[in-house]
Scaffold this motif. Structure first.
Motif, short mmCIF file in Angstrom:
data_model
loop_
_atom_site.label_atom_id
_atom_site.label_comp_id
_atom_site.label_asym_id
_atom_site.label_seq_id
_atom_site.Cartn_x
_atom_site.Cartn_y
_atom_site.Cartn_z
N THR A 57 -28.32 -64.93 33.67
CA THR A 57 -29.43 -65.22 32.75
C THR A 57 -30.74 -65.61 33.42
O THR A 57 -31.62 -66.16 32.78
CB THR A 57 -29.01 -66.33 31.77
N GLY A 58 -30.88 -65.34 34.71
CA GLY A 58 -32.15 -65.63 35.38
C GLY A 58 -33.24 -64.70 34.88
O GLY A 58 -32.98 -63.54 34.56
N GLY A 59 -34.46 -65.19 34.83
CA GLY A 59 -35.58 -64.39 34.35
C GLY A 59 -36.32 -63.73 35.49
O GLY A 59 -36.52 -64.33 36.54
N GLY A 60 -36.72 -62.48 35.31
CA GLY A 60 -37.39 -61.72 36.35
C GLY A 60 -38.72 -62.29 36.79
O GLY A 60 -39.22 -61.96 37.85
N GLN A 103 -37.80 -69.55 40.31
CA GLN A 103 -36.49 -69.84 40.89
C GLN A 103 -35.39 -69.21 40.05
O GLN A 103 -34.42 -69.85 39.67
CB GLN A 103 -36.28 -71.35 41.00
N SER A 104 -35.51 -67.93 39.76
CA SER A 104 -34.54 -67.28 38.86
C SER A 104 -33.15 -67.16 39.45
O SER A 104 -32.17 -67.13 38.71
CB SER A 104 -35.05 -65.89 38.45
N GLY A 105 -33.00 -67.12 40.76
CA GLY A 105 -31.68 -67.05 41.38
C GLY A 105 -31.68 -67.74 42.72
O GLY A 105 -32.46 -67.38 43.60
N GLN A 106 -30.84 -68.73 42.90
CA GLN A 106 -30.74 -69.46 44.17
C GLN A 106 -29.28 -69.54 44.59
O GLN A 106 -28.42 -69.88 43.79
CB GLN A 106 -31.31 -70.87 44.03
N VAL A 107 -29.01 -69.24 45.85
CA VAL A 107 -27.66 -69.30 46.40
C VAL A 107 -27.52 -70.59 47.20
O VAL A 107 -28.34 -70.88 48.07
CB VAL A 107 -27.38 -68.09 47.32
N ALA A 167 -33.83 -69.36 33.49
CA ALA A 167 -34.56 -68.47 32.59
C ALA A 167 -36.06 -68.65 32.79
O ALA A 167 -36.51 -69.71 33.21
CB ALA A 167 -34.18 -68.76 31.14
N GLN A 168 -36.83 -67.62 32.48
CA GLN A 168 -38.28 -67.75 32.62
C GLN A 168 -38.86 -68.47 31.41
O GLN A 168 -38.29 -68.44 30.32
CB GLN A 168 -38.93 -66.40 32.82
N ASN A 169 -39.98 -69.11 31.63
CA ASN A 169 -40.72 -69.81 30.57
C ASN A 169 -39.85 -70.79 29.80
O ASN A 169 -39.95 -70.90 28.58
CB ASN A 169 -41.36 -68.81 29.61
N VAL A 170 -38.98 -71.50 30.48
CA VAL A 170 -38.09 -72.49 29.87
C VAL A 170 -37.36 -71.86 28.68
O VAL A 170 -37.30 -72.42 27.59
CB VAL A 170 -38.86 -73.77 29.46
N ASN A 222 -31.79 -69.99 27.71
CA ASN A 222 -30.66 -70.01 28.63
C ASN A 222 -30.74 -71.11 29.67
O ASN A 222 -29.75 -71.47 30.28
CB ASN A 222 -30.52 -68.66 29.34
N GLY A 223 -31.93 -71.66 29.89
CA GLY A 223 -32.10 -72.80 30.78
C GLY A 223 -31.52 -72.58 32.17
O GLY A 223 -31.50 -71.48 32.68
N LEU A 224 -31.03 -73.66 32.75
CA LEU A 224 -30.43 -73.64 34.07
C LEU A 224 -28.93 -73.43 33.94
O LEU A 224 -28.26 -74.15 33.22
CB LEU A 224 -30.70 -74.96 34.81
N ARG A 225 -28.39 -72.42 34.62
CA ARG A 225 -26.96 -72.12 34.61
C ARG A 225 -26.50 -71.83 36.02
O ARG A 225 -27.30 -71.66 36.92
CB ARG A 225 -26.68 -70.93 33.72
#
Length: 135
Positions: free
Chosen positions: A89-92, A96-100, A116-119, A122-125
């Protein structure tokens, strides 16, 4: 004795830092762009991400690419979507849409945090990638 202890400490720290550098060896981002930082930066056009920002990658301690993500898909070293690696559910356009992040206490598991983008709703998952499972 102090000199020997200092020398051993420097050697240990240098080796530990080198391992961490190798885990950040590969970067994939943008429109199929990639960079290999071993030993000097060189372009790698094999990436499959199509994103404006917020991507992350992880490599083994010796620098072999494990996987990379833009927060919506997780891609393996063969540049194919990993099993269960889509639909995140990260936003393009989330910075910080995807962090490992390494999974505490494991050398084969990693967290993939998505935002998710713009709050967005889906928020932080997070998801867990286990490198011992089905490639």
């Amino acid at each position: 004795m102090k000199k020997l202890l200092l020398l051993l400490s420097v050697i240990f720290i240098t080796n530990a830092l080198q391992a961490q550098v190798q885990q950040a060896r590969w970067w994939y981002f943008g429109s199929g762009a990639g960079v290999d930082f071993n030993p000097t930066p060189s372009a790698d056009p094999n990436g499959v991400l199509q994103t404006y920002e917020g991507c992350s990658s992880i490599s083994s301690p010796i620098g072999s690419l494990y996987f990379y993500t833009d927060g919506s898909v997780v891609v393996n070293a063969n540049h194919s979507t990993m099993t269960n690696g889509s639909g995140l559910t990260g936003g393009g356009s989330s910075t910080q849409s995807g962090q490992v992040i390494p999974y505490t206490g494991s050398s084969t598991k990693y967290y993939v945090f998505t935002q998710a983008q713009n709050v967005g709703t889906n928020g932080l998952r997070y998801s867990v990638v286990d490198m011992t499972l089905s490639s």
